[in-house]
Design a protein around this motif. Structure first.
Motif, PDB file in Angstrom:
ATOM      1  N   ARG A  89      42.790  42.927  48.407  1.00 17.76           N
ATOM      2  CA  ARG A  89      43.602  43.454  47.290  1.00 17.76           C
ATOM      3  C   ARG A  89      43.473  42.548  46.067  1.00 17.76           C
ATOM      4  O   ARG A  89      43.323  43.017  44.935  1.00 17.76           O
ATOM      5  N   ASN A  90      43.562  41.246  46.292  1.00 19.56           N
ATOM      6  CA  ASN A  90      43.460  40.302  45.176  1.00 19.56           C
ATOM      7  C   ASN A  90      42.079  40.350  44.533  1.00 19.56           C
ATOM      8  O   ASN A  90      41.953  40.223  43.308  1.00 19.56           O
ATOM      9  N   ARG A  91      41.053  40.546  45.337  1.00 21.46           N
ATOM     10  CA  ARG A  91      39.697  40.639  44.788  1.00 21.46           C
ATOM     11  C   ARG A  91      39.546  41.892  43.937  1.00 21.46           C
ATOM     12  O   ARG A  91      38.943  41.845  42.849  1.00 21.46           O
TER      13      ARG A  91
ATOM     14  N   CYS B  72      41.256  41.297  40.721  1.00 18.90           N
ATOM     15  CA  CYS B  72      40.455  40.363  39.928  1.00 18.90           C
ATOM     16  C   CYS B  72      39.272  41.082  39.280  1.00 18.90           C
ATOM     17  O   CYS B  72      38.987  40.890  38.089  1.00 18.90           O
TER      18      CYS B  72
ATOM     19  N   GLY C 206      48.037  37.223  41.991  1.00 20.92           N
ATOM     20  CA  GLY C 206      47.137  37.404  43.116  1.00 20.92           C
ATOM     21  C   GLY C 206      45.692  37.176  42.735  1.00 20.92           C
ATOM     22  O   GLY C 206      44.901  36.639  43.515  1.00 20.92           O
ATOM     23  N   ALA C 207      45.326  37.552  41.517  1.00 23.10           N
ATOM     24  CA  ALA C 207      43.939  37.384  41.059  1.00 23.10           C
ATOM     25  C   ALA C 207      43.675  35.997  40.505  1.00 23.10           C
ATOM     26  O   ALA C 207      42.552  35.495  40.585  1.00 23.10           O
TER      27      ALA C 207
ATOM     28  N   HIS D 221      38.395  34.924  46.536  1.00 21.33           N
ATOM     29  CA  HIS D 221      39.272  35.838  47.287  1.00 21.33           C
ATOM     30  C   HIS D 221      38.531  36.357  48.512  1.00 21.33           C
ATOM     31  O   HIS D 221      38.058  37.492  48.561  1.00 21.33           O
TER      32      HIS D 221
ATOM     33  N   HIS E 248      45.117  32.935  41.248  1.00 21.32           N
ATOM     34  CA  HIS E 248      45.342  31.749  42.100  1.00 21.32           C
ATOM     35  C   HIS E 248      46.540  30.923  41.623  1.00 21.32           C
ATOM     36  O   HIS E 248      46.445  29.699  41.460  1.00 21.32           O
TER      37      HIS E 248
ATOM     38  N   CYS F 184      37.088  35.412  41.083  1.00 22.09           N
ATOM     39  CA  CYS F 184      37.074  36.477  42.101  1.00 22.09           C
ATOM     40  C   CYS F 184      36.394  36.077  43.398  1.00 22.09           C
ATOM     41  O   CYS F 184      36.793  36.541  44.472  1.00 22.09           O
TER      42      CYS F 184
END
Length: 277
Positions: free
Chosen positions: A175-177, A180, A151-152, A211, A154, A208
């Motif tokens: 969430r991914n940010r 990250c 998710g972080a 995202h 890519h 980051c």
């Protein structure tokens, strides 16, 4: 007579007790033998009773490591920075790393297992071979699934799923940010010196910032190893093409110059011969 009958009854009772005790002992031995055999069967059927089933995508773990290797590690190496032991971006946090390092790629349809030298026509068949024959080399302890970081990092872009989604999921992007940013904090603590501080800022910009539901933000804006290699490869090819062409132009020019000089000399000689005496 009564005494003889009593003695016979006593003997009969003793015999019955002895026989029953023998039967019990035999049964106990049979039970022990059965349990021992059953235990042996269990060991034969399940030689690794403590091995847990692997719930980690090899493909996405590979994509995560490719993103790290191509878009992060060149800058980490340039700074001569060593990732902390708790940083999940380290290669020893990838349970498939040892197997991946034992892949030998000779040609597009020629893959080899570095452990047993067996050949395969495609990488996916080699992956299946690792799963079936060399699964004991996996370190599937908790926290060693690189796919958890996709998710972080890519991973979808690395796996060439480049078609944009019709609608951005703001909650997923957030969430991914957060994931990250947590990687940036744990791998590049800003209180660990200038190199860590620079890499912390770089990681935020490189991974980051993308995202977000803002379509203008793209991952890997700083480039990476592949882009650098492609640029130099293109430059080398262009040089190899243009250099012979340059020498050819110089050669033709010099030949024409010599030819012009010779023609001038011939014309001057002819003119001298035609002068009256």
């Amino acid at each position: 007579m009564l005494q003889c009958a009593g003695r016979l009854a006593s003997l009969l009772l003793v015999s019955l007790l002895s026989a029953s005790s023998l039967i019990l002992v035999a049964e106990s031995h049979e039970d022990q033998g059965f349990h021992g055999a059953a235990g042996s069967r269990i060991l034969l059927q399940d030689p690794h009773p403590h091995t847990h089933e692997v719930h980690c995508s090899r493909e996405r773990s590979r994509a995560a490591w490719e993103a790290i290797d191509e878009y992060l590690m060149p800058f980490v190496e340039k700074e001569k920075y060593e990732l902390p032991s708790k940083c999940r971006l380290r290669p020893d946090y990838d349970m498939f790393r040892e197997q991946e390092q034992h892949k030998i790629h000779f040609d597009i349809n020629d893959w080899r297992c570095g452990f047993c030298k067996k050949a395969f026509r495609a990488e996916k068949f080699l992956d299946q071979h690792f799963e079936n024959r060399h699964k004991n080399l996996l370190d599937n302890s908790e926290g060693r699934c690189m796919a958890d970081l996709c998710g972080a990092l890519h991973c979808d872009l690395m796996m060439e799923f480049k078609k944009p989604k019709s609608k951005c999921n703001a909650a997923a992007a957030l969430r991914n940010r957060h994931l990250c940013e947590s990687l940036a904090d744990s791998c590049f603590p800003i209180n660990q010196g200038l190199a860590a501080s620079r890499l912390h800022e770089f990681f935020l910009r490189q991974f980051c910032d993308a995202h977000t539901c803002n379509r203008g933000a793209k991952p890997f804006p700083k480039g990476g190893r592949k882009q650098t290699n492609r640029f130099y490869l293109a430059l080398c090819v262009l040089t190899l093409i243009l250099l012979p062409l340059f020498y050819l132009i110089v050669f033709l020019h010099q030949r024409e110059m010599k030819k012009g000089v010779q023609d001038l000399r011939r014309f001057s000689k002819i003119g001298q011969k035609k002068k009256p005496s």
